[in-house]
Design an enzyme around this catalytic site. Structure first.
Site, PDB file in Angstrom:
ATOM      1  N   THR A   2      -1.426  -1.930   1.187  1.00 38.74           N
ATOM      2  CA  THR A   2      -1.164  -3.239   1.803  1.00 38.74           C
ATOM      3  C   THR A   2       0.161  -3.216   2.558  1.00 38.74           C
ATOM      4  OG1 THR A   2      -2.377  -4.236  -0.020  1.00 38.74           O
ATOM      5  CG2 THR A   2      -1.129  -5.718   1.394  1.00 38.74           C
ATOM      6  N   LYS A  58     -15.519  -9.553  -2.554  1.00 44.55           N
ATOM      7  CA  LYS A  58     -14.411  -8.616  -2.771  1.00 44.55           C
ATOM      8  C   LYS A  58     -13.112  -9.372  -2.596  1.00 44.55           C
ATOM      9  CE  LYS A  58     -12.677  -4.478  -3.252  1.00 44.55           C
ATOM     10  NZ  LYS A  58     -11.941  -5.043  -4.411  1.00 44.55           N
ATOM     11  N   SER A  79      -9.297  -0.511  -0.519  1.00 44.40           N
ATOM     12  CA  SER A  79     -10.186  -0.765  -1.657  1.00 44.40           C
ATOM     13  C   SER A  79     -11.617  -0.380  -1.289  1.00 44.40           C
ATOM     14  CB  SER A  79     -10.160  -2.243  -2.047  1.00 44.40           C
ATOM     15  OG  SER A  79      -9.060  -2.515  -2.884  1.00 44.40           O
ATOM     16  N   GLN A  86      -9.947 -14.444   2.548  1.00 47.67           N
ATOM     17  CA  GLN A  86     -10.479 -13.112   2.281  1.00 47.67           C
ATOM     18  C   GLN A  86     -11.769 -12.850   3.064  1.00 47.67           C
ATOM     19  OE1 GLN A  86      -8.650 -11.464  -0.563  1.00 47.67           O
ATOM     20  NE2 GLN A  86      -9.446  -9.648   0.439  1.00 47.67           N
ATOM     21  N   GLY A  89      -6.410  -6.054  -7.711  1.00 50.06           N
ATOM     22  CA  GLY A  89      -5.180  -6.714  -8.146  1.00 50.06           C
ATOM     23  C   GLY A  89      -4.680  -7.734  -7.143  1.00 50.06           C
ATOM     24  N   ASP A  90      -3.662  -8.463  -7.536  1.00 52.29           N
ATOM     25  CA  ASP A  90      -2.934  -9.392  -6.653  1.00 52.29           C
ATOM     26  C   ASP A  90      -1.630  -9.694  -7.405  1.00 52.29           C
ATOM     27  OD1 ASP A  90      -3.368 -11.216  -4.096  1.00 52.29           O
ATOM     28  OD2 ASP A  90      -2.504 -12.542  -5.578  1.00 52.29           O
ATOM     29  N   LYS A 130     -10.633 -11.786   6.570  1.00 50.45           N
ATOM     30  CA  LYS A 130      -9.872 -10.530   6.467  1.00 50.45           C
ATOM     31  C   LYS A 130     -10.819  -9.361   6.243  1.00 50.45           C
ATOM     32  CE  LYS A 130      -6.546 -10.813   3.609  1.00 50.45           C
ATOM     33  NZ  LYS A 130      -5.577 -10.785   2.500  1.00 50.45           N
ATOM     34  N   ASN A 173       4.364  -5.131  -5.322  1.00 49.60           N
ATOM     35  CA  ASN A 173       3.581  -4.037  -4.745  1.00 49.60           C
ATOM     36  C   ASN A 173       3.627  -4.027  -3.218  1.00 49.60           C
ATOM     37  OD1 ASN A 173       0.494  -3.514  -3.644  1.00 49.60           O
ATOM     38  ND2 ASN A 173       1.288  -1.908  -4.965  1.00 49.60           N
ATOM     39  N   LYS A 183     -12.241 -14.343  -4.647  1.00 51.43           N
ATOM     40  CA  LYS A 183     -10.901 -14.239  -5.247  1.00 51.43           C
ATOM     41  C   LYS A 183     -10.964 -14.802  -6.654  1.00 51.43           C
ATOM     42  CE  LYS A 183      -6.624 -12.999  -4.240  1.00 51.43           C
ATOM     43  NZ  LYS A 183      -6.108 -11.950  -3.357  1.00 51.43           N
TER      44      LYS A 183
HETATM   45  P1  NAP Z   1       3.332  -8.633  -7.058  1.00 53.06           P
HETATM   46  O1  NAP Z   1       3.380  -7.140  -7.153  1.00 53.06           O
HETATM   47  O2  NAP Z   1       3.078  -9.425  -8.263  1.00 53.06           O
HETATM   48  O3  NAP Z   1       4.692  -9.090  -6.362  1.00 53.06           O
HETATM   49  C1  NAP Z   1       4.896 -10.396  -5.966  1.00 53.06           C
HETATM   50  C2  NAP Z   1       6.328 -10.549  -5.497  1.00 53.06           C
HETATM   51  O4  NAP Z   1       6.487 -11.849  -4.925  1.00 53.06           O
HETATM   52  C3  NAP Z   1       7.321 -10.445  -6.621  1.00 53.06           C
HETATM   53  O5  NAP Z   1       8.532  -9.943  -6.132  1.00 53.06           O
HETATM   54  C4  NAP Z   1       7.471 -11.907  -7.061  1.00 53.06           C
HETATM   55  O6  NAP Z   1       8.675 -12.194  -7.709  1.00 53.06           O
HETATM   56  C5  NAP Z   1       7.398 -12.613  -5.732  1.00 53.06           C
HETATM   57  N1  NAP Z   1       6.858 -13.963  -5.942  1.00 53.06           N
HETATM   58  C6  NAP Z   1       5.671 -14.287  -6.494  1.00 53.06           C
HETATM   59  N2  NAP Z   1       5.514 -15.614  -6.570  1.00 53.06           N
HETATM   60  C7  NAP Z   1       6.629 -16.119  -6.047  1.00 53.06           C
HETATM   61  C8  NAP Z   1       7.094 -17.437  -5.855  1.00 53.06           C
HETATM   62  N3  NAP Z   1       6.342 -18.505  -6.224  1.00 53.06           N
HETATM   63  N4  NAP Z   1       8.299 -17.601  -5.258  1.00 53.06           N
HETATM   64  C9  NAP Z   1       9.040 -16.530  -4.888  1.00 53.06           C
HETATM   65  N5  NAP Z   1       8.666 -15.252  -5.062  1.00 53.06           N
HETATM   66  C10 NAP Z   1       7.486 -15.059  -5.640  1.00 53.06           C
HETATM   67  O7  NAP Z   1       2.215  -9.102  -6.004  1.00 53.06           O
HETATM   68  P2  NAP Z   1       1.738  -8.365  -4.662  1.00 53.06           P
HETATM   69  O8  NAP Z   1       0.470  -7.660  -4.967  1.00 53.06           O
HETATM   70  O9  NAP Z   1       2.876  -7.637  -4.052  1.00 53.06           O
HETATM   71  O10 NAP Z   1       1.339  -9.630  -3.761  1.00 53.06           O
HETATM   72  C11 NAP Z   1       2.283 -10.261  -2.882  1.00 53.06           C
HETATM   73  C12 NAP Z   1       1.539 -11.046  -1.825  1.00 53.06           C
HETATM   74  O11 NAP Z   1       0.701 -10.153  -1.066  1.00 53.06           O
HETATM   75  C13 NAP Z   1       0.589 -12.147  -2.346  1.00 53.06           C
HETATM   76  O12 NAP Z   1       0.551 -13.198  -1.403  1.00 53.06           O
HETATM   77  C14 NAP Z   1      -0.769 -11.450  -2.356  1.00 53.06           C
HETATM   78  O13 NAP Z   1      -1.838 -12.362  -2.298  1.00 53.06           O
HETATM   79  C15 NAP Z   1      -0.645 -10.644  -1.073  1.00 53.06           C
HETATM   80  N6  NAP Z   1      -1.565  -9.497  -0.956  1.00 53.06           N
HETATM   81  C16 NAP Z   1      -1.563  -8.526  -1.902  1.00 53.06           C
HETATM   82  C17 NAP Z   1      -2.408  -7.425  -1.743  1.00 53.06           C
HETATM   83  C18 NAP Z   1      -2.399  -6.272  -2.696  1.00 53.06           C
HETATM   84  O14 NAP Z   1      -3.058  -5.279  -2.416  1.00 53.06           O
HETATM   85  N7  NAP Z   1      -1.649  -6.316  -3.780  1.00 53.06           N
HETATM   86  C19 NAP Z   1      -3.279  -7.367  -0.645  1.00 53.06           C
HETATM   87  C20 NAP Z   1      -3.236  -8.388   0.309  1.00 53.06           C
HETATM   88  C21 NAP Z   1      -2.364  -9.439   0.135  1.00 53.06           C
HETATM   89  P3  NAP Z   1       8.667 -12.432  -9.316  1.00 53.06           P
HETATM   90  O15 NAP Z   1       8.482 -11.077  -9.903  1.00 53.06           O
HETATM   91  O16 NAP Z   1       9.976 -13.034  -9.576  1.00 53.06           O
HETATM   92  O17 NAP Z   1       7.523 -13.367  -9.597  1.00 53.06           O
END
Ligand code: NAP
Length: 449
Positions: free
Chosen positions: A214, A94, A381, A115, A169-170, A118, A245, A130
């Site tokens: 999250t 997952k 999830s 993961q 998603g991520d 976690k 997100n 992943k």
């Molecule tokens: P997302 O909706 O795609 O948002 C990512 C955000 O981070 C956007 O504002 C993006 O800006 C910024 N970003 C991405 N890459 C970057 C970089 N190299 N430098 C600076 N800013 C950057 O993704 P998300 O789901 O929120 O995920 C954010 C983090 O949380 C990741 O580390 C992910 O692995 C972690 N996470 C997510 C979830 C989940 O349920 N979604 C769960 C656990 C952990 P831009 O739009 O300019 O790229």
């Protein structure tokens, strides 16, 4: 300078470096876990005898494939797809799927490795995995996104299944992409297998509160860390990196608990709004219009936009890195500490460098590592999978309450484990050990497989 490794663990780490050359993020994630495990081998010598650590560092399966697709001009584009099925001792693999140009095997392996622990911490029956692609969704049309997702799933589907591997998603993969991926899976397999994907839309098998989970979970975890210090979010100034997100819903929950969030960002720059971030405007810009965060300052006169700015220079009491890996380094940590930060919790995966974590720990800052603090997403999830299995759909309030209970439990487990292993209040140690012991116990029980 990194902390030293136990003499039994150093050769294991050297072997990981040798077997996985160039995968620096994976090395970093492994080292961070190994640094916590010395006392575990004293208490559980069978884990060393059975080579559980060596086994856990080697993914059960790694899949790399070509993803060809045609852009709107009819030009053939070629991307690379990955799925790393890391560990299935506790349940089906997952973990999310990431679309970002920086994606390569080392990123997917670090995320898959994190993961495992976690998912164990959530208490739910899920293993770790992943996936992703070096596809860059920025500036792509809806049709291009759909064709890319369909091509990706045309290969990926054969490796998935509700009892095998369940993606979500991520970065770069939200509900729109999950819809295209799930749709193609359904078409190819001729099965409406809701439990094969999480993060689905509400009217096609999704869970209420998954989108929020999250970010909300990170704030619930932070709230628990603050409670231990007889403190709360109320009246705190807060800074949240990212505006995706995780960041949006971390801001939402922090605000609802009385915090004033004054800054957020994207990969181009930082928004600082002394009046407090207008979250409806951020949602409109990011979730609806898919524009850059700079648009916020065009709409709001109270806001400043700092092109290429560093969000960690904005003074705050609570900092929530919610964007990406290694976005907060040692210098940033020192700046935050100097400016009076009291709590830092990782909504993103591995956003703090090892040096930053060391500075926070030495300064006695409440520090919540990602594998504990952002586990609310994957926990919800698993709640989505539960609802799919029972053909049920829970209310928002019930789902959020389950999420809150899970985050409180994770916090308690990490805190107690940190005390038991001689590092009271060190959530990095607590999370690594509590997650590892659970997975390792299951691996011992199942024999050499
Ligand atoms: P997302 O909706 O795609 O948002 C990512 C955000 O981070 C956007 O504002 C993006 O800006 C910024 N970003 C991405 N890459 C970057 C970089 N190299 N430098 C600076 N800013 C950057 O993704 P998300 O789901 O929120 O995920 C954010 C983090 O949380 C990741 O580390 C992910 O692995 C972690 N996470 C997510 C979830 C989940 O349920 N979604 C769960 C656990 C952990 P831009 O739009 O300019 O790229």
């Amino acid at each position: 300078m990194a902390a030293g490794l136990d003499e039994k663990l150093e050769p294991i780490y050297q072997e990981v470096l040798r077997r996985n050359p160039g995968e620096t993020e994976f090395h970093q994630a492994v080292r961070e876990v190994l640094e916590s495990l010395g006392p575990v081998l004293v208490k559980y010598p069978e884990f060393a005898d059975r080579k559980i650590i060596q086994l856990i560092c080697e993914p059960e399966r790694q899949i790399i494939f070509r993803v060809p697709w045609q852009d709107d001009k009819g030009v053939t584009q070629i991307n690379r797809g990955f799925r790393v099925q890391f560990n299935s001792a506790l349940g089906p693999y997952k973990g999310g799927i990431r679309f970002h140009p920086s994606v390569y095997l080392g990123i997917i392996k670090f995320l898959g490795f994190e993961q495992i622990f976690k998912n164990a911490l959530t208490g739910m029956p899920i293993g770790g995995g992943k996936g992703g692609s070096d596809f860059d969704p920025k500036g792509r049309s809806d049709g291009e996104i759909m064709r890319f997702c369909q091509s990706m799933m045309t290969e990926l589907y054969r490796h998935l299944g509700e009892y095998t591997d369940v993606p979500a998603g991520d970065i770069g993969v939200g509900q729109r992409e999950i819809g295209y991926l799930f749709g193609q899976y359904k078409r190819i397999t001729n099965r409406y297998e809701s439990g094969v994907f999480t993060g689905k839309g509400l009217n096609w098998g999704g869970s209420r509160a998954r989108k929020e989970a999250t970010g909300y979970g990170t704030v619930f975890f932070t709230e628990e860390m603050l409670k231990v210090r007889s403190d709360s979010f109320d009246g705190k100034t807060c800074v949240v990196s990212g505006s995706g997100n995780v960041a949006i819903y971390a801001m939402e929950k922090a605000m609802s608990l009385g915090a004033k969030v004054i800054a957020c960002s994207d990969s181009n720059g930082v928004i600082v709004d002394k009046d407090g971030i207008d979250l409806d405007l951020v949602k409109q810009i990011k979730e609806v219009e898919r524009r850059r965060i700079s648009a916020y300052a065009e709409e709001k006169k109270s806001a400043k936009y700092l092109e290429d700015g560093n969000i960690w220079t904005v003074p705050c009491q609570v900092a929530l890195p919610c964007a990406t890996q290694n976005e907060l380094n040692g210098t940033d940590a020192k700046t935050l500490i100097k400016n009076g930060v009291i709590a830092v919790a990782e909504g993103a995966n591995m956003p703090s460098t090892p040096e930053a974590i060391r500075f926070f720990t030495e300064a006695g800052i409440a520090f919540g590592p990602g594998k504990a603090a952002n586990a609310g997403g994957v926990a919800t999830s698993a709640l989505e999978m539960q609802q799919n299995a029972s053909r049920d759909s829970w209310t928002f309030e019930h789902t959020e309450e389950r999420l809150r209970e899970i985050m409180v439990d994770i916090h308690r487990n990490c805190h107690q484990t940190s005390e038991e292993f001689g590092a009271p209040g060190n959530y990095v140690v607590g999370a690594n050990i509590a997650g590892f012991v659970k997975v390792a116990g299951a691996m011992v029980a199942m024999g050499v497989i």
